[in-house]
Design an enzyme around this catalytic site. Structure first.
Site, PDB file in Angstrom:
ATOM      1  N   HIS A  12       0.393   1.237  -3.987  1.00 34.96           N
ATOM      2  CA  HIS A  12       1.801   1.663  -3.997  1.00 34.96           C
ATOM      3  C   HIS A  12       2.535   0.726  -4.931  1.00 34.96           C
ATOM      4  CE1 HIS A  12       5.521   3.464  -2.596  1.00 34.96           C
ATOM      5  NE2 HIS A  12       6.013   2.253  -2.691  1.00 34.96           N
ATOM      6  N   CYS A  13       3.153   1.298  -5.951  1.00 33.37           N
ATOM      7  CA  CYS A  13       3.828   0.491  -6.967  1.00 33.37           C
ATOM      8  C   CYS A  13       5.310   0.351  -6.626  1.00 33.37           C
ATOM      9  CB  CYS A  13       3.670   1.140  -8.342  1.00 33.37           C
ATOM     10  SG  CYS A  13       4.514   0.222  -9.638  1.00 33.37           S
ATOM     11  N   PRO A  14       5.774  -0.861  -6.324  1.00 30.30           N
ATOM     12  CA  PRO A  14       7.190  -1.035  -6.016  1.00 30.30           C
ATOM     13  C   PRO A  14       8.093  -0.857  -7.245  1.00 30.30           C
ATOM     14  CG  PRO A  14       6.085  -3.150  -6.042  1.00 30.30           C
ATOM     15  CD  PRO A  14       5.022  -2.109  -6.210  1.00 30.30           C
ATOM     16  N   SER A  17       8.267   2.857  -7.493  1.00 29.47           N
ATOM     17  CA  SER A  17       8.535   3.393  -6.159  1.00 29.47           C
ATOM     18  C   SER A  17       7.706   4.644  -5.907  1.00 29.47           C
ATOM     19  CB  SER A  17      10.027   3.680  -5.989  1.00 29.47           C
ATOM     20  OG  SER A  17      10.288   4.042  -4.654  1.00 29.47           O
TER      21      SER A  17
END
Length: 193
Positions: A12-14, A17
């Protein structure tokens, strides 16, 4: 993290998002590589501009020339510093993602050390792995067409047990009063009255 099941889950890429998986991993890798190349370009260009500004000074003292050159072209100095700071972040990040693509793993698989003691069934060789991620066929989505019009009643009939549906939809349940009144609601872009 975002409560979605993702095929070929990478991470999950912050920053975006979004979950990175089999359908968007190529775009994420391109984003990381492109950002790193841009930071390298800006750093190199800034160094060239600053070296020209410093050489134009010729006061006899190298330190004094550097100081005057930085003051003369402060925009180039700021851009060069920002690009350098970006490189400290993006070079290792880019290297890591290019490495895991080369060995045919995802971030999740690497962190869990899934193939440390066994052969990776997804490994196609370095060139094959890069070709698969960057140029391979993008699989179709397994999610139902989200643009398909569906009413709340249709959704509930398909996803709720029949006896609960009648009570929920027509009785005093959550939607019962809404369905008998003039209130409108939407589900997947379709108005329900």
């Amino acid at each position: 993290v975002c409560q979605n099941c993702v095929q070929g889950f990478d991470h999950h890429c912050p920053y975006t998002s979004n979950c990175i998986g089999v359908r968007n991993r190529r775009y994420f890798v391109r984003f990381v590589v492109g950002t790193t190349v841009l930071a390298l370009y800006l750093f190199a260009l800034g160094c060239i501009v600053l070296s020209i500004a410093v050489r134009a000074q010729d006061t006899g003292s190298a330190l004094h020339d550097l100081e005057k050159g930085l003051v003369q072209d402060e925009v180039a100095a700021i851009v060069t510093l920002a690009a350098f700071m970006s490189l400290l972040l993006f070079l290792p990040f880019c290297h890591y993602h290019l490495h895991i693509v080369a060995i045919g793993e995802t971030t999740f698989e690497r962190m869990k050390k899934m193939y440390d003691n066994t052969k990776n069934p997804n490994d196609r060789g370095i060139c094959g792995n890069y070709a698969h991620v960057c140029c391979g066929e993008r699989p179709d989505s397994l999610i139902q067409n989200m643009h398909e019009e569906i009413t709340l009643e249709q959704y509930l009939r398909e996803n709720v047990e029949p006896e609960k549906f009648e009570k929920l939809f027509y009785g005093e349940g959550r939607y019962g009063s809404m369905m008998h009144g003039s209130t409108s609601s939407t589900l997947a872009g379709t108005e329900v009255i």
